[in-house]
Design a protein around this motif. Structure first.
Motif, PDB file in Angstrom:
ATOM      1  N   GLY A   1      39.491  26.729 -13.354  1.00 45.11           N
ATOM      2  CA  GLY A   1      39.095  26.299 -14.820  1.00 45.11           C
ATOM      3  C   GLY A   1      38.514  24.794 -14.820  1.00 45.11           C
ATOM      4  N   ASN A   2      38.033  24.430 -13.641  1.00 49.17           N
ATOM      5  CA  ASN A   2      37.330  23.007 -13.411  1.00 49.17           C
ATOM      6  C   ASN A   2      35.999  23.386 -13.400  1.00 49.17           C
ATOM      7  N   GLU A   3      35.248  23.200 -14.259  1.00 50.24           N
ATOM      8  CA  GLU A   3      33.907  23.389 -14.542  1.00 50.24           C
ATOM      9  C   GLU A   3      33.256  22.451 -13.462  1.00 50.24           C
ATOM     10  N   THR A   4      33.321  21.416 -13.393  1.00 46.61           N
ATOM     11  CA  THR A   4      32.531  20.397 -12.615  1.00 46.61           C
ATOM     12  C   THR A   4      32.754  20.651 -11.032  1.00 46.61           C
ATOM     13  N   ILE A   5      33.900  21.104 -10.697  1.00 43.77           N
ATOM     14  CA  ILE A   5      34.220  21.507  -9.328  1.00 43.77           C
ATOM     15  C   ILE A   5      33.297  22.858  -8.944  1.00 43.77           C
ATOM     16  N   TRP A   6      33.456  23.815  -9.783  1.00 43.75           N
ATOM     17  CA  TRP A   6      32.853  25.110  -9.715  1.00 43.75           C
ATOM     18  C   TRP A   6      31.424  24.941  -9.565  1.00 43.75           C
ATOM     19  N   LYS A   7      30.820  24.285 -10.491  1.00 45.75           N
ATOM     20  CA  LYS A   7      29.203  24.108 -10.693  1.00 45.75           C
ATOM     21  C   LYS A   7      28.878  23.232  -9.559  1.00 45.75           C
ATOM     22  N   SER A   8      29.607  22.088  -9.095  1.00 45.11           N
ATOM     23  CA  SER A   8      29.065  21.593  -7.669  1.00 45.11           C
ATOM     24  C   SER A   8      29.308  22.340  -6.583  1.00 45.11           C
ATOM     25  N   PHE A   9      30.162  23.490  -6.549  1.00 44.77           N
ATOM     26  CA  PHE A   9      30.314  24.194  -5.309  1.00 44.77           C
ATOM     27  C   PHE A   9      28.925  25.133  -5.357  1.00 44.77           C
ATOM     28  N   LEU A  10      28.476  25.605  -6.544  1.00 44.36           N
ATOM     29  CA  LEU A  10      27.209  26.343  -6.498  1.00 44.36           C
ATOM     30  C   LEU A  10      26.054  25.587  -6.133  1.00 44.36           C
ATOM     31  N   ASN A  11      26.249  24.277  -6.724  1.00 45.59           N
ATOM     32  CA  ASN A  11      24.874  23.548  -6.198  1.00 45.59           C
ATOM     33  C   ASN A  11      24.716  23.240  -4.708  1.00 45.59           C
ATOM     34  N   THR A  12      25.915  23.000  -4.116  1.00 46.48           N
ATOM     35  CA  THR A  12      26.035  23.021  -2.520  1.00 46.48           C
ATOM     36  C   THR A  12      25.430  24.145  -2.213  1.00 46.48           C
ATOM     37  N   VAL A  13      25.794  25.405  -2.471  1.00 48.73           N
ATOM     38  CA  VAL A  13      25.250  26.741  -1.957  1.00 48.73           C
ATOM     39  C   VAL A  13      23.852  26.614  -2.067  1.00 48.73           C
ATOM     40  N   PHE A  14      23.195  26.064  -3.414  1.00 48.19           N
ATOM     41  CA  PHE A  14      21.752  26.073  -3.596  1.00 48.19           C
ATOM     42  C   PHE A  14      21.100  25.138  -2.846  1.00 48.19           C
ATOM     43  N   ILE A  15      21.726  24.220  -2.445  1.00 48.72           N
ATOM     44  CA  ILE A  15      21.184  23.002  -1.542  1.00 48.72           C
ATOM     45  C   ILE A  15      21.059  23.488  -0.029  1.00 48.72           C
ATOM     46  N   ALA A  16      22.352  23.839   0.531  1.00 43.82           N
ATOM     47  CA  ALA A  16      22.403  24.131   1.782  1.00 43.82           C
ATOM     48  C   ALA A  16      21.853  25.393   2.331  1.00 43.82           C
ATOM     49  N   VAL A  17      21.619  26.342   1.705  1.00 49.18           N
ATOM     50  CA  VAL A  17      21.143  27.667   2.288  1.00 49.18           C
ATOM     51  C   VAL A  17      19.624  27.568   2.106  1.00 49.18           C
ATOM     52  N   PRO A  18      19.022  27.078   1.287  1.00 55.72           N
ATOM     53  CA  PRO A  18      17.441  26.843   1.444  1.00 55.72           C
ATOM     54  C   PRO A  18      17.135  25.842   2.556  1.00 55.72           C
TER      55      PRO A  18
END
Length: 306
Positions: free
Chosen positions: A94-111
């Motif tokens: 339920g923590n939107e900040t953590i999950w959004k940052s997790f997706l941001n990490t994926v969008f940064i690390a993969v490309p």
């Protein structure tokens, strides 16, 4: 009857021992060899246990309540297994900040990883197998860029990204990681490519293959271990990065390392949320390493024998 005693030549005896020396080892020697192998295996197992203990401790802390973690150490779970609960992971969901940052990490690390591996492979092939003017000097420049510290470039690159309009964006963070990951990547892959037998490349060219076909059909299949090693290094470096994200990412594009740091600053002793988020961020690199482990070991062994 006459008995004749002959003395065996020393040279013949040496050859015989060299050929059949392993067959004449006594029981004590064989036992010592087995004991030595067993001791090495036990030592490696102990090293693995000590290496995994912090990971296991973090997992246990993430499965305990904040009150239990404040009252006793994580090792008490062996006597009180009822303390384990999934409530922390429910709260994290339920923590939107953590999950959004997790997706941001994926969008940064993969490309960042994909672009570095692709561009570095093409550049390393050109520096290894294509003869063009200034190739040696360009290789020297690439090696020289390895000594450039990231801290020196933070302010100039920040001004450049601000002028280009990519500051405080995921794209800006990706560009920075790609730019500073390429020198090491090109250097690593070039050292591997030059060790490939030249007969393979020349045979493909004599058959009429273009440079792209040689790169795709000959070089890439052989270079799988090196590419896997580079993928692991680059992905782990980008995924665990904090400094670059603090400078070039804002609140909406911040990765999980920055989000966990902000949670620590706001809530201080919120150990249940921090341990859960930290373990979640650590699982992905572990999975990537285990997935490419076989190729990683092959790449290390191949580099050691060239």
């Amino acid at each position: 009857m006459t008995t004749v005693l002959t003395r065996e030549p020393r040279e013949t005896r040496v050859v015989e021992v060299a050929v059949t020396g392993s067959l004449k080892r006594g029981p004590l020697t064989r036992f010592a060899a087995k004991l030595g192998n067993g001791a090495v295996q036990v030592g490696l197992a102990l090293v693995a246990v000590f290496w995994l203990m912090p990971v296991f401790g973090l997992l246990v802390v993430s499965l305990r309540s904040e009150q239990d973690n404040a009252g006793s150490g994580w090792w008490t779970v062996f006597t009180k297994p009822a303390e384990l609960t999934l409530r922390n992971y429910d709260n994290l969901a339920g923590n939107e900040t953590i999950w959004k940052s997790f997706l941001n990490t994926v969008f940064i690390a993969v490309p960042s990883t994909f672009l570095v591996v692709v561009i570095a492979a093409l550049a390393a092939y050109a520096l290894s197998w294509i003869d063009f003017p200034g190739r040696d000097w360009l290789t020297v420049v690439v090696v020289g860029l390895l000594v450039m510290p990231i801290q020196v470039a933070l302010i100039p690159v920040a001004k450049l990204f601000g002028a280009l309009g990519v500051f405080d964006t995921i794209g800006g963070v990706v560009l920075f990681h790609v730019a500073f990951g390429l020198p090491f990547a090109v250097f690593l892959l070039r050292n591997f490519f030059v060790g490939i037998p030249a007969d393979l490349v020349e045979a493909a060219r004599m058959d009429g293959a273009t440079e792209w076909v040689v790169f795709r059909r000959v070089i890439l299949p052989i270079a799988k271990p090196a590419l896997a090693s580079l993928t692991i290094f680059q992905f782990l470096w980008v995924w665990n990065d904090l400094l670059v994200a603090l400078v070039f990412a804002d609140q909406d594009s911040a990765p999980i390392t920055v989000a966990l740091r902000s949670q620590l600053r706001q809530f201080g002793a919120n150990l249940d949320l921090l341990s859960t988020g930290a373990f979640l961020s650590m699982v992905v690199p572990l999975v990537v390493f285990l997935a490419f482990q076989r190729y990683f070991v092959q790449g290390v062994l191949a580099g050691s024998t060239k």
